[in-house]
Structure formats: C-alpha cells, structure tokens
Design an enzyme around this catalytic site. Structure first.
Site, short mmCIF file in Angstrom:
data_model
loop_
_atom_site.label_atom_id
_atom_site.label_comp_id
_atom_site.label_asym_id
_atom_site.label_seq_id
_atom_site.Cartn_x
_atom_site.Cartn_y
_atom_site.Cartn_z
N CYS A 1 -4.67 22.49 3.31
CA CYS A 1 -5.68 22.03 4.26
C CYS A 1 -6.66 23.18 4.42
O CYS A 1 -6.33 24.32 4.11
CB CYS A 1 -5.07 21.71 5.61
SG CYS A 1 -3.87 20.37 5.53
N ARG B 1 0.83 -1.21 0.00
CA ARG B 1 0.00 0.00 0.00
C ARG B 1 0.86 1.25 0.00
O ARG B 1 2.00 1.22 0.47
CB ARG B 1 -0.94 0.01 1.21
CG ARG B 1 -0.25 -0.15 2.55
CD ARG B 1 -1.24 -0.75 3.56
NE ARG B 1 -0.74 -0.76 4.92
CZ ARG B 1 0.11 -1.65 5.40
NH1 ARG B 1 0.63 -2.56 4.63
NH2 ARG B 1 0.49 -1.61 6.67
N LYS C 1 4.76 2.41 11.56
CA LYS C 1 3.93 2.39 12.76
C LYS C 1 4.14 1.11 13.56
O LYS C 1 4.14 0.02 13.00
CB LYS C 1 2.46 2.46 12.36
CG LYS C 1 2.09 3.74 11.65
CD LYS C 1 0.59 3.73 11.35
CE LYS C 1 0.20 4.86 10.45
NZ LYS C 1 0.72 4.74 9.09
N CYS D 1 -3.54 22.53 11.58
CA CYS D 1 -3.46 22.11 12.97
C CYS D 1 -2.09 22.48 13.52
O CYS D 1 -1.09 22.26 12.86
CB CYS D 1 -3.66 20.61 13.08
SG CYS D 1 -5.06 20.01 12.13
N ASP E 1 4.21 12.60 16.91
CA ASP E 1 5.51 12.49 16.25
C ASP E 1 6.45 13.59 16.73
O ASP E 1 6.02 14.58 17.30
CB ASP E 1 5.33 12.65 14.74
CG ASP E 1 4.75 11.40 14.11
OD1 ASP E 1 5.02 10.30 14.64
OD2 ASP E 1 4.04 11.53 13.11
C1 LIG Z 1 -0.04 5.04 8.03
C2 LIG Z 1 0.52 4.80 6.72
C3 LIG Z 1 -0.07 3.88 5.84
C4 LIG Z 1 -1.32 3.12 6.19
O1 LIG Z 1 -1.06 2.25 7.24
P1 LIG Z 1 -2.21 1.28 7.79
O2 LIG Z 1 -1.60 0.70 9.02
O3 LIG Z 1 -2.44 0.27 6.71
O4 LIG Z 1 -3.42 2.11 8.05
C5 LIG Z 1 0.52 3.69 4.62
N1 LIG Z 1 1.64 4.35 4.28
C6 LIG Z 1 2.24 5.22 5.10
C7 LIG Z 1 3.47 5.90 4.66
C8 LIG Z 1 1.69 5.49 6.35
O5 LIG Z 1 2.27 6.37 7.16
S1 SF4 Z 2 -2.95 17.35 10.77
FE1 SF4 Z 2 -4.15 19.19 10.19
S2 SF4 Z 2 -2.68 20.56 9.22
FE2 SF4 Z 2 -1.75 18.51 9.22
S3 SF4 Z 2 -2.30 17.60 7.25
FE3 SF4 Z 2 -3.90 16.99 8.73
S4 SF4 Z 2 -5.51 18.55 8.53
FE4 SF4 Z 2 -3.64 19.39 7.57
#
Ligand SMILES: *Cc1c(COP(=O)(O)O)cnc(C)c1O
Ligand code: SF4
Length: 428
Positions: free
Chosen positions: A126, A117, A338, A130, A294
C-alpha cells in the site's frame, strides 16, 4: 481551488515534485525514527514507535501527513496514521484470519466467497498503511516481490471458473502497481468472456491522489466497464487534491463508490458521517458500504459498537439524499461474509397487512393485494430457484422457493468454491 496546506517540513518543495506521486512515494515516512520525529515524540514514545515498527509496516505520504493536525492528539486523520501501543495488544476475540478468508482461497491471491464474484489480491503493498487495516496479516508483507506466477495462477483460476462475472481487484492497494503491469492484468481479465465487470478497491485517491494520473485513467478506460471503490473515512480527507483525483476517474467513465470503516474517535458520530457522505456526493463518489470494524488483531481501540452504526444509518435514511446512505455491513466471523444491518422499519405484520414507520416515527399501513398469484414473468414458475449446483436448498432465498421445509441441520452448506478449495488442498 487553493491546494491543501503542507507541513512546514515540505514547504519548499517545488509543486512539480509535490504533485508527482513518485516523489511522494520516495519521500514517505517509512522508518520509526522519521515517523517519531514527525510526530514530535518524547523519548519514551520514540521507543514505543520503534517497538511497533518491528511488528507493523509504516508508510506515510507527505501529502497525507500534511492533513494531520499535529496539535490535536485526537486528530481523526492522525489516529488513522500514527501507531499506538494498543496495537500490540490482542483482545481475546481477535484472530488473525478473523473473516475466514483463507478457507475460501482456492488459489493464492483469490478469495472466492460469493458464487459469482471473486476478490483478487493483486499486491500486499500500500502507499500508506492504515493503523486499523483488516488485512494486517498480509499487507506490507512480501516486500517487493513480483509474484508473477501467483498472479498468472489467479487469472487462470478466473478463466477456468465460468461463474465468475465480477472481479474485485484489491490488496493491499492495486494502484501502487505500475500502469504497464496493471494493464497486463486488465488485458488478460478482459480477454475472459465471462468476466463482465472489473472493479478496484483502492485508498490511493485518499492518501496519494497524485497517483491518479491522466495516463492511468486513459489506460483504465480501455477496459470498461470498470468501477472504482475508494476509502474515505473522514470529511477532512476530502481535499482539492483528492477531489481532482476522483474527478479524473469519473471523467474517464468510472462510477465511483466509497467504503468507510466505522472507527472510534474518527467517524463514530452521525454529524461527522453526514458531513462525509455529503462531501462525497459533491465529488461524485457514492457511499457504498459502512463497515463495522473487523476483529483484526490489535484494533480493539478503533472499534465502536454495532449499535453506533445503526444509529448513524437512522440519522441518515430519510433525513438526506437516498443514495448518500451507505449499506451498513458486518463481515461475519467464521467466513460468513458481509451481512447488512439496518434499523427496523417494519413495526408489525398481519396477513395481508404491514405496519411501517418512517424516519420521523410516523406509522402507517401497507395493504397487500388479495389476488396475487406467484407467476414469474419469464413463466419459469416456482422452479425458478436461486441457482444451486446440486438441486439442494443452499440459501435462505432457495428455501423460500423450494418444497423442502428446512435446510440441512448439519453445519453450513458448502459452496462450490469451498468444495474447490478442499479439492485443491487434497491435490485433486
Ligand atoms: C466484499 C467482498 C466482495 C464484494 O462484495 P460486494 O457485496 O459484491 O461488494 C467479494 N469477495 C469478497 C471476499 C469480499 O470480501
Ligand atoms: S486499509 Fe489501508 S493498509 Fe489496509 S489494505 Fe487498505 S489501504 Fe492498505
């Protein structure tokens, strides 16, 4: 239901305007002085906001601004919206590309970190910025560029990479894109045979719910299966308007998930979090991820310890509906991706026997069958290893299945995506 209260500044706006997302966008607070006025800043604070505006973009929709309690300096909605001087201070552990995305970007706008993926960064824009955003290094940049070439290049990469069965369209916020442009991208992705599912990551239902129009939903439903993940951080963000936006998406057949960022002063409390997950289920949104914040530059004041996240999961699991409990994840520094972190429920282990504890602290044993043979129902046996492109041990899962006693000691194994990045960089 009664609509949410509006700030007096917009009390006289006709409902047709207020409920039109275009009006919300064009009346967003975007410059330092507008924002400082709204925040009722002192002269010193106003200077501060001006200074911050040189480094970070602002945009605050009248709808979301009206959810802020201006009398409370610690308001959890206000904290997410108002700039603070701490944003200019970077802690030593904070780096620009702290989650290592650039290393996994084979072409612009694509992050291919996981085997099957990709993350597709459709836009840097946006409708609301945020203060804690993890993608601060890219969002709000690029202003009003169209980047049609880059978007086409990203789609071509997906089309040419058959392992990709899941495309996560995010940003920025993909729903700031006009319907027709979004449809153009969706039509191209749907034409790719190996793309099984498409999902969106968006904060639009939270910050400008009127953008989820019935036209948008009728367009999206033509490209099913589509999943939408939204981003509520606090129960106060759930309003009649955001509930209606989620209902429109769900009625158009999109399963809805939510990701929440664990934030100091916003939701770092089991009581707030339990309320949030319950309110989400009431609007048909299923909690998906709780993110440890993060190491984005200038966001230390938002971070809580990882132990707080564990405490929150401990307070939910077993105490409430199973699917109200999100997965608590940390995005590893250095591009590790993750990693789920959970309380320990395994107390001890002996051959054939496990000691487990439940949410109340009650302990009991599970006895494993003593006659189990590892035979795959598909009869593929032990060769049924996690797909690896070159037959080498490439993951802990494949280590369990292979004869090799260890992974290669030298460095991390390279994924196909990382190899491709290198190839692209070297121009091969
Ligand atoms: C979070 C993320 C996804 C999706 O991860 P899932 O655990 O499948 O929801 C895919 N690519 C990147 C770079 C991500 O940060
Ligand atoms: S966290 Fe907020 S500012 Fe960052 S990409 Fe998402 S909507 Fe945009």
């Amino acid at each position: 239901m009664e609509p949410s209260k509006r700030h007096p500044r917009w009390a006289e706006v006709a409902p047709e305007q207020w409920n039109d997302w275009r009006w919300q966008v064009s009346h967003s607070l975007k410059n330092a002085d507008d924002l400082a006025d709204f925040m009722q800043c002192s002269e010193g604070q106003r200077e501060e906001v001006r200074r911050l505006s040189r480094n970070f973009r602002f945009a605050l929709t009248p709808y979301y601004a009206s959810l802020i309690d201006l009398n409370d300096p610690d308001d959890p909605v206000g904290l997410q919206a108002f700039p603070q001087s701490m944003e200019l201070v970077s802690a030593p552990e904070e780096e620009q590309d702290h989650i290592g995305e650039e290393h996994y970007s084979p072409v612009k706008r694509i992050v291919h970190r996981y085997p099957d993926r990709v993350l597709f960064i459709l836009t840097e824009q946006c409708s609301f910025y945020c203060r804690f955003c993890t993608r601060r290094r890219i969002v709000g940049g690029g202003m009003h560029g169209e980047y049609l070439d880059e978007i086409q290049e990203a789609i071509t990469y997906i089309a040419e990479t058959p392992q990709i069965r899941d495309v996560l369209i995010s940003g920025g916020d993909p729903f700031v894109y006009a319907d027709e442009k979004l449809e153009g991208v969706l039509a191209k992705l749907r034409a790719i045979e190996h793309v099984e599912i498409i999902r969106f990551g968006t904060r639009v239902p939270v910050v400008i719910p009127m953008r989820i129009t019935s036209e948008l939903c009728s367009m999206l439903r033509k490209y099913h299966p589509i999943y939408v993940n939204t981003h509520f951080n606090h129960p106060r963000e759930i309003t009649p308007e955001s509930a209606a936006a989620c209902a429109r998406l769900a009625d158009a057949g999109m399963p809805l998930g939510n990701q929440t960022v664990l934030m100091r002063g916003v939701n770092d409390c089991p009581v707030v979090m339990k309320k949030l997950v319950h309110e989400l289920l009431k609007i048909r949104v299923r909690p998906y991820y709780l993110y440890q914040a993060d190491l984005a530059p200038g966001t230390k004041h938002f971070r809580a310890p990882i132990s707080k996240g564990i405490e929150i999961i401990e307070s939910l699991r077993g105490h409430t509906t199973g699917f109200a409990v999100p997965n608590f994840v940390v995005d590893m520094v250095g591009g590790g991706g993750k990693v789920p972190i959970a309380p320990n429920y395994v107390v001890s282990q002996a051959p054939g026997k496990w000691v487990l504890r439940n949410f109340e602290g009650f302990m009991s044993t599970y006895t494993e069958p003593d006659d189990y043979e590892d035979r795959c129902p598909e009869k593929c046996g032990a060769s049924h290893a996690t797909p690896s492109t070159n037959g080498k041990v490439q993951s802990v899962a494949s280590l369990l299945r292979s004869r090799a006693p260890a992974m290669k000691a030298k460095g991390r194994q390279q994924t196909a995506a990382a190899a491709r990045v290198r190839a692209v960089r070297q121009g091969t």
